[in-house]
Design a protein around this motif. Structure first.
Motif, PDB file in Angstrom:
ATOM      1  N   THR A   1       0.587  28.897  69.443  1.00 19.86           N
ATOM      2  CA  THR A   1       1.717  29.642  69.993  1.00 19.86           C
ATOM      3  C   THR A   1       2.877  29.667  69.055  1.00 19.86           C
ATOM      4  O   THR A   1       3.435  28.802  68.536  1.00 19.86           O
ATOM      5  CB  THR A   1       2.325  29.083  71.291  1.00 19.86           C
ATOM      6  N   ASP A   2       3.485  30.910  69.400  1.00 23.60           N
ATOM      7  CA  ASP A   2       4.714  31.268  68.608  1.00 23.60           C
ATOM      8  C   ASP A   2       5.715  30.391  69.095  1.00 23.60           C
ATOM      9  O   ASP A   2       5.946  29.962  70.388  1.00 23.60           O
ATOM     10  CB  ASP A   2       5.352  32.364  68.872  1.00 23.60           C
ATOM     11  N   ILE A   3       6.453  29.542  68.242  1.00 29.58           N
ATOM     12  CA  ILE A   3       7.284  28.512  68.724  1.00 29.58           C
ATOM     13  C   ILE A   3       8.550  28.980  69.391  1.00 29.58           C
ATOM     14  O   ILE A   3       9.497  28.369  70.153  1.00 29.58           O
ATOM     15  CB  ILE A   3       7.761  27.546  67.414  1.00 29.58           C
TER      16      ILE A   3
ATOM     17  N   LEU B   1       8.791  30.644  71.944  1.00 32.72           N
ATOM     18  CA  LEU B   1       8.658  30.203  73.297  1.00 32.72           C
ATOM     19  C   LEU B   1       9.291  29.049  73.926  1.00 32.72           C
ATOM     20  O   LEU B   1       9.924  29.193  74.824  1.00 32.72           O
ATOM     21  CB  LEU B   1       7.110  30.218  73.677  1.00 32.72           C
ATOM     22  N   PHE B   2       9.273  28.302  72.792  1.00 31.49           N
ATOM     23  CA  PHE B   2       9.915  26.798  73.436  1.00 31.49           C
ATOM     24  C   PHE B   2      11.392  26.468  72.611  1.00 31.49           C
ATOM     25  O   PHE B   2      12.406  25.972  73.145  1.00 31.49           O
ATOM     26  CB  PHE B   2       8.993  25.621  72.939  1.00 31.49           C
ATOM     27  N   PHE B   3      11.571  26.968  71.233  1.00 35.90           N
ATOM     28  CA  PHE B   3      12.935  26.875  70.549  1.00 35.90           C
ATOM     29  C   PHE B   3      13.332  27.876  69.982  1.00 35.90           C
ATOM     30  O   PHE B   3      13.141  28.611  69.077  1.00 35.90           O
ATOM     31  CB  PHE B   3      12.426  25.869  69.583  1.00 35.90           C
ATOM     32  N   ASP B   4      13.837  28.769  71.062  1.00 39.85           N
ATOM     33  CA  ASP B   4      14.622  29.977  70.314  1.00 39.85           C
ATOM     34  C   ASP B   4      16.004  29.855  70.168  1.00 39.85           C
ATOM     35  O   ASP B   4      16.704  28.873  70.533  1.00 39.85           O
ATOM     36  CB  ASP B   4      14.388  31.157  71.803  1.00 39.85           C
ATOM     37  N   SER B   5      16.438  30.961  69.354  1.00 46.51           N
ATOM     38  CA  SER B   5      17.964  30.797  68.920  1.00 46.51           C
ATOM     39  C   SER B   5      18.881  30.802  70.210  1.00 46.51           C
ATOM     40  O   SER B   5      18.358  30.987  71.352  1.00 46.51           O
ATOM     41  CB  SER B   5      18.361  31.803  67.992  1.00 46.51           C
ATOM     42  N   GLU B   6      20.079  30.620  70.050  1.00 44.85           N
ATOM     43  CA  GLU B   6      20.929  30.875  71.082  1.00 44.85           C
ATOM     44  C   GLU B   6      21.486  32.371  71.457  1.00 44.85           C
ATOM     45  O   GLU B   6      22.489  32.412  72.079  1.00 44.85           O
ATOM     46  CB  GLU B   6      22.521  29.924  70.540  1.00 44.85           C
TER      47      GLU B   6
ATOM     48  N   ASP C   1      18.806  35.057  80.119  1.00 41.09           N
ATOM     49  CA  ASP C   1      17.704  35.118  79.306  1.00 41.09           C
ATOM     50  C   ASP C   1      17.079  33.828  78.847  1.00 41.09           C
ATOM     51  O   ASP C   1      15.962  33.536  78.823  1.00 41.09           O
ATOM     52  CB  ASP C   1      18.174  35.884  77.952  1.00 41.09           C
ATOM     53  N   LYS C   2      18.028  32.998  78.742  1.00 40.95           N
ATOM     54  CA  LYS C   2      17.580  31.451  78.333  1.00 40.95           C
ATOM     55  C   LYS C   2      16.883  30.788  79.600  1.00 40.95           C
ATOM     56  O   LYS C   2      15.904  30.104  79.162  1.00 40.95           O
ATOM     57  CB  LYS C   2      19.082  30.802  78.057  1.00 40.95           C
ATOM     58  N   MET C   3      17.355  31.069  80.726  1.00 41.41           N
ATOM     59  CA  MET C   3      16.824  30.511  81.960  1.00 41.41           C
ATOM     60  C   MET C   3      15.152  31.171  82.024  1.00 41.41           C
ATOM     61  O   MET C   3      14.467  30.398  82.296  1.00 41.41           O
ATOM     62  CB  MET C   3      17.482  30.921  83.160  1.00 41.41           C
ATOM     63  N   ARG C   4      15.249  32.492  81.806  1.00 41.70           N
ATOM     64  CA  ARG C   4      13.875  33.168  81.801  1.00 41.70           C
ATOM     65  C   ARG C   4      12.739  32.617  80.697  1.00 41.70           C
ATOM     66  O   ARG C   4      11.545  32.139  80.985  1.00 41.70           O
ATOM     67  CB  ARG C   4      13.933  34.647  81.702  1.00 41.70           C
ATOM     68  N   ARG C   5      13.409  32.170  79.593  1.00 40.79           N
ATOM     69  CA  ARG C   5      12.723  31.673  78.604  1.00 40.79           C
ATOM     70  C   ARG C   5      12.150  30.263  78.883  1.00 40.79           C
ATOM     71  O   ARG C   5      10.882  29.935  78.756  1.00 40.79           O
ATOM     72  CB  ARG C   5      13.380  31.649  77.156  1.00 40.79           C
ATOM     73  N   GLU C   6      13.166  29.550  79.232  1.00 41.77           N
ATOM     74  CA  GLU C   6      12.883  27.909  79.843  1.00 41.77           C
ATOM     75  C   GLU C   6      11.573  27.992  80.844  1.00 41.77           C
ATOM     76  O   GLU C   6      10.550  27.336  80.835  1.00 41.77           O
ATOM     77  CB  GLU C   6      13.910  27.451  80.346  1.00 41.77           C
ATOM     78  N   ARG C   7      11.831  29.035  81.886  1.00 45.22           N
ATOM     79  CA  ARG C   7      10.783  29.057  83.087  1.00 45.22           C
ATOM     80  C   ARG C   7       9.429  29.401  82.389  1.00 45.22           C
ATOM     81  O   ARG C   7       8.421  28.931  82.783  1.00 45.22           O
ATOM     82  CB  ARG C   7      11.374  29.963  83.978  1.00 45.22           C
TER      83      ARG C   7
END
Length: 50
Positions: free
Chosen positions: A17-19, A21-26, A32-38
């Motif tokens: 999986t593309d990393i 999904l877990f470790f995106d930039s700031e 947006d960050k909450m959606r990625r974490e979910r």
């Protein structure tokens, strides 16, 4: 599937999986960050390696 202590990652869903999904930039808003974490938590919750 028998998984040995050193080979746990062989059975993970995230192995290919593309990393991001877990470790995106700031970048992005708090929402947006909450959606990625979910999305990452949902993805991980379906994995048998926990």
């Amino acid at each position: 599937m028998a998984i040995h202590a050193g080979d746990w990652w062989l059975g993970t869903r995230c192995r290919f999986t593309d990393i991001d999904l877990f470790f995106d930039s700031e970048r992005g808003s708090h929402g947006d960050k909450m959606r990625r974490e979910r999305a990452a938590r949902t993805f991980c919750s379906r994995c048998h390696v926990q």
